[in-house]
Every structure is written in structure tokens, then in C-alpha cells.
Write a protein that holds these residues in place. Structure first.
Motif, PDB file in Angstrom:
ATOM      1  N   GLU A  16      19.621   6.179  -0.015  1.00  0.00           N
ATOM      2  CA  GLU A  16      19.808   7.631  -0.045  1.00  0.00           C
ATOM      3  C   GLU A  16      19.202   8.228  -1.307  1.00  0.00           C
ATOM      4  N   ALA A  17      19.260   7.468  -2.404  1.00  0.00           N
ATOM      5  CA  ALA A  17      18.745   7.974  -3.680  1.00  0.00           C
ATOM      6  C   ALA A  17      17.226   8.010  -3.687  1.00  0.00           C
ATOM      7  N   SER A  18      16.592   6.944  -3.158  1.00  0.00           N
ATOM      8  CA  SER A  18      15.128   6.894  -3.142  1.00  0.00           C
ATOM      9  C   SER A  18      14.665   5.808  -2.183  1.00  0.00           C
ATOM     10  N   SER A  19      13.606   6.102  -1.446  1.00  0.00           N
ATOM     11  CA  SER A  19      13.051   5.100  -0.533  1.00  0.00           C
ATOM     12  C   SER A  19      12.491   3.911  -1.299  1.00  0.00           C
ATOM     13  N   ARG A  20      12.154   4.113  -2.580  1.00  0.00           N
ATOM     14  CA  ARG A  20      11.619   3.015  -3.389  1.00  0.00           C
ATOM     15  C   ARG A  20      12.684   1.984  -3.740  1.00  0.00           C
ATOM     16  N   LEU A  21      13.953   2.336  -3.546  1.00  0.00           N
ATOM     17  CA  LEU A  21      15.046   1.414  -3.866  1.00  0.00           C
ATOM     18  C   LEU A  21      15.600   0.723  -2.622  1.00  0.00           C
ATOM     19  N   SER A  22      15.086   1.101  -1.451  1.00  0.00           N
ATOM     20  CA  SER A  22      15.664   0.590  -0.205  1.00  0.00           C
ATOM     21  C   SER A  22      15.420  -0.900   0.014  1.00  0.00           C
ATOM     22  N   HIS A  23      14.427  -1.478  -0.691  1.00  0.00           N
ATOM     23  CA  HIS A  23      14.096  -2.890  -0.477  1.00  0.00           C
ATOM     24  C   HIS A  23      14.960  -3.825  -1.325  1.00  0.00           C
ATOM     25  N   ILE A  63      11.729   0.952   9.074  1.00  0.00           N
ATOM     26  CA  ILE A  63      12.263  -0.399   8.957  1.00  0.00           C
ATOM     27  C   ILE A  63      11.555  -1.121   7.812  1.00  0.00           C
ATOM     28  N   VAL A  64      12.349  -1.659   6.888  1.00  0.00           N
ATOM     29  CA  VAL A  64      11.809  -2.436   5.771  1.00  0.00           C
ATOM     30  C   VAL A  64      12.233  -3.889   5.983  1.00  0.00           C
ATOM     31  N   PHE A  65      11.247  -4.770   6.229  1.00  0.00           N
ATOM     32  CA  PHE A  65      11.545  -6.174   6.505  1.00  0.00           C
ATOM     33  C   PHE A  65      10.873  -7.050   5.448  1.00  0.00           C
ATOM     34  N   LYS A  66      11.667  -7.905   4.813  1.00  0.00           N
ATOM     35  CA  LYS A  66      11.137  -8.803   3.784  1.00  0.00           C
ATOM     36  C   LYS A  66      11.456 -10.244   4.170  1.00  0.00           C
ATOM     37  N   LEU A  83      26.250  -0.473  -0.853  1.00  0.00           N
ATOM     38  CA  LEU A  83      25.386  -0.389  -2.031  1.00  0.00           C
ATOM     39  C   LEU A  83      23.939  -0.128  -1.613  1.00  0.00           C
ATOM     40  N   SER A  84      23.478  -0.835  -0.578  1.00  0.00           N
ATOM     41  CA  SER A  84      22.112  -0.628  -0.084  1.00  0.00           C
ATOM     42  C   SER A  84      21.941   0.790   0.453  1.00  0.00           C
ATOM     43  N   GLU A  85      22.987   1.298   1.100  1.00  0.00           N
ATOM     44  CA  GLU A  85      22.931   2.668   1.631  1.00  0.00           C
ATOM     45  C   GLU A  85      22.806   3.690   0.507  1.00  0.00           C
ATOM     46  N   GLY A  94      17.099  -0.544   7.260  1.00  0.00           N
ATOM     47  CA  GLY A  94      16.614   0.691   7.872  1.00  0.00           C
ATOM     48  C   GLY A  94      16.829   1.849   6.906  1.00  0.00           C
ATOM     49  N   HIS A  95      15.918   2.799   6.910  1.00  0.00           N
ATOM     50  CA  HIS A  95      16.041   3.936   5.999  1.00  0.00           C
ATOM     51  C   HIS A  95      15.597   5.216   6.696  1.00  0.00           C
ATOM     52  N   ARG A  96      16.391   6.282   6.512  1.00  0.00           N
ATOM     53  CA  ARG A  96      16.012   7.604   6.988  1.00  0.00           C
ATOM     54  C   ARG A  96      16.038   8.552   5.792  1.00  0.00           C
ATOM     55  N   GLN A  97      14.894   9.073   5.443  1.00  0.00           N
ATOM     56  CA  GLN A  97      14.775   9.931   4.271  1.00  0.00           C
ATOM     57  C   GLN A  97      15.469  11.273   4.510  1.00  0.00           C
ATOM     58  N   SER A  98      16.226  11.733   3.523  1.00  0.00           N
ATOM     59  CA  SER A  98      16.874  13.049   3.600  1.00  0.00           C
ATOM     60  C   SER A  98      15.837  14.118   3.304  1.00  0.00           C
ATOM     61  N   LEU A  99      15.698  15.071   4.222  1.00  0.00           N
ATOM     62  CA  LEU A  99      14.670  16.105   4.114  1.00  0.00           C
ATOM     63  C   LEU A  99      15.278  17.498   4.191  1.00  0.00           C
ATOM     64  N   THR A 100      14.499  18.471   3.769  1.00  0.00           N
ATOM     65  CA  THR A 100      14.856  19.879   3.896  1.00  0.00           C
ATOM     66  C   THR A 100      13.662  20.625   4.471  1.00  0.00           C
ATOM     67  N   GLU A 101      13.911  21.434   5.491  1.00  0.00           N
ATOM     68  CA  GLU A 101      12.849  22.277   6.052  1.00  0.00           C
ATOM     69  C   GLU A 101      12.911  23.643   5.376  1.00  0.00           C
ATOM     70  N   ILE A 102      11.785  24.073   4.811  1.00  0.00           N
ATOM     71  CA  ILE A 102      11.727  25.390   4.172  1.00  0.00           C
ATOM     72  C   ILE A 102      10.622  26.219   4.824  1.00  0.00           C
TER      73      ILE A 102
END
Length: 217
Positions: free
Chosen positions: A176-183, A73-76, A170-172, A88-96
Motif C-alpha cells: 500500500e505504501a509503494s509498489s517498490r516495496l511489494s517484493h 502479480i509479482v512472482f519471485k 506486513l506485506s499488505e 499481488g498488488h493493486r496501486q491506490s489511485l486518484t482520478e482528477i
């Protein structure tokens, strides 16, 4: 034997048969992948350092599954401004699963077939062509180079397309592109883009002068 390797912009200490969660990788479940940015390798008392990477070293792995991480959760909030924003953000991950660690003579994983590679290059060529005809989305207040790049990658490459996209979408895309852009606040982006698409630059400037943290005063 272990190694410190850079995968998708992050560094990991890995060993054979170890499961690692990394930022989303291109590829399907079951695909073989390899990484050549091996910064350090150790085998007992023998340690090999790279400068910055060890030449010829490879870490092989297999994609186990794609998934999303836990919600963050990113709250400003701005005091006395009446401004609150919750995302809210859920990072896309890959398990290797890590395979062999080779210091010399390793071969990088190649595409399965030339036909598949040709098909993958075709959409990229089309995207590049579309990008060349797109608008300069950085003219939207709050949309820096990275945000504009994320929108173009998602096919939203003109002011008209931004104007037709909801702030939530747009926020989504940015998250999805980067957690640094979620705010980033996208509340007024469609309105700004609509003015830019119609060539109403004076009105756009007046609107941007009224913005405070991406929100219209």
C-alpha cells in the motif's frame, strides 16, 4: 493550452478538462487541488520552459474519485533453493479532472476551513510523538529505511507490534505504501521482531545468519 506537470512524483502532459489517474492524493471526492511543479507549458507556438519549474505557474484540478488500479502479480523464484514467493498488488489511485492552467498569478488551493486544518495537524503531532518512542525497525533483516518508514506510518512502530502482525498484513502495508516495496519477503519479520523485543540479540543474529532471501534455511 497544455502543460507538463509533476503530480505525486510522476510527470503528466495535461490539458483543460482532461481526466488523469495519479497516485493516491490526500483529500476527498469533490475537493479542489492545485499543483505548482509545472515544468513546461505550451500555447500554440509559444512554449515556456521551467528551471526546473515555471515560477508562479499553477495547474488546478478537482478530485473526481479514489480507486485502485488493476492487479499486478509479482512472482519471485530462486533456482535450486526451494524459494517461491507470489504477491499481488493493486496501486491506490486518484482520478482528477484538470481545470485551469495558469502561468502567472495563480493561487494555490487552500484548506476549506482553519478548523479542519487544525484537526488534521493533531493526529500528525500524535504520530510524530509515537514515532520518537518507536524502535529501530531497520534491525530486522530485510527492512530497509523505506520499509521501516512505511511500517511506522501504519502505526507499527515497535518490535512488539511487528511481532504481533502477520507476514501477510506486513506485506499488505508495504504494498500500500509503494509498489517498490511489494517484493519484500516478510515471512520471518514477526519472529525476528519477537527476539528483538525480548532483547535476545544473539539469537536474532543467529536467525539472520540462517536467512536466505528473507526465508529461513
Amino acid at each position: 493550452m497544455y502543460a507538463i506537470v509533476e503530480i505525486a512524483g510522476q510527470q503528466f502532459k495535461v490539458a483543460k478538462d482532461q481526466k488523469v489517474f495519479v497516485n493516491r492524493l490526500a483529500g476527498e471526492e469533490g475537493d479542489e487541488v492545485s499543483f505548482d511543479k509545472v515544468l513546461l507549458a505550451g500555447d500554440g507556438d509559444n512554449i515556456t520552459l521551467g528551471a526546473p519549474a515555471i515560477e508562479g505557474a499553477l495547474v488546478g484540478a478537482k478530485i473526481s474519485r479514489h480507486l485502485k488500479g488493476d492487479k499486478v502479480i509479482v512472482f519471485k523464484k530462486k533456482r535450486r533453493k526451494g524459494y517461491k514467493k507470489k504477491n499481488g498488488h493493486r496501486q491506490s489511485l486518484t482520478e482528477i479532472v484538470i481545470g485551469d492552467i495558469s502561468l502567472k498569478g495563480g493561487k494555490k488551493a487552500a484548506p476549506k476551513t482553519e478548523k479542519k486544518e487544525a484537526k488534521a495537524e493533531e493526529p500528525k503531532a500524535k504520530k510524530a510523538k509515537a514515532t520518537s518512542k518507536g524502535d529501530d525497525l531497520k534491525k530486522i533483516e530485510g527492512a530497509g529505511p523505506k520499509a521501516a518508514e512505511a511500517l511506522v506510518a501504519a502505526g507499527i512502530d515497535t518490535f512488539a507490534k511487528v511481532a504481533k502482525t502477520s507476514p501477510e498484513k506486513l506485506s499488505e502495508v508495504l504494498s500500500e505504501a509503494s509498489s517498490r516495496l511489494s517484493h519484500i519477503v516478510t515471512e520471518t519479520w514477526p519472529k525476528q521482531a519477537a527476539l528483538a523485543a525480548e532483547g535476545k540479540w544473539d539469537e536474532l543474529k543467529e536467525l539472520q545468519d540462517r536467512l536466505d532471501g528473507g526465508v529461513e534455511k
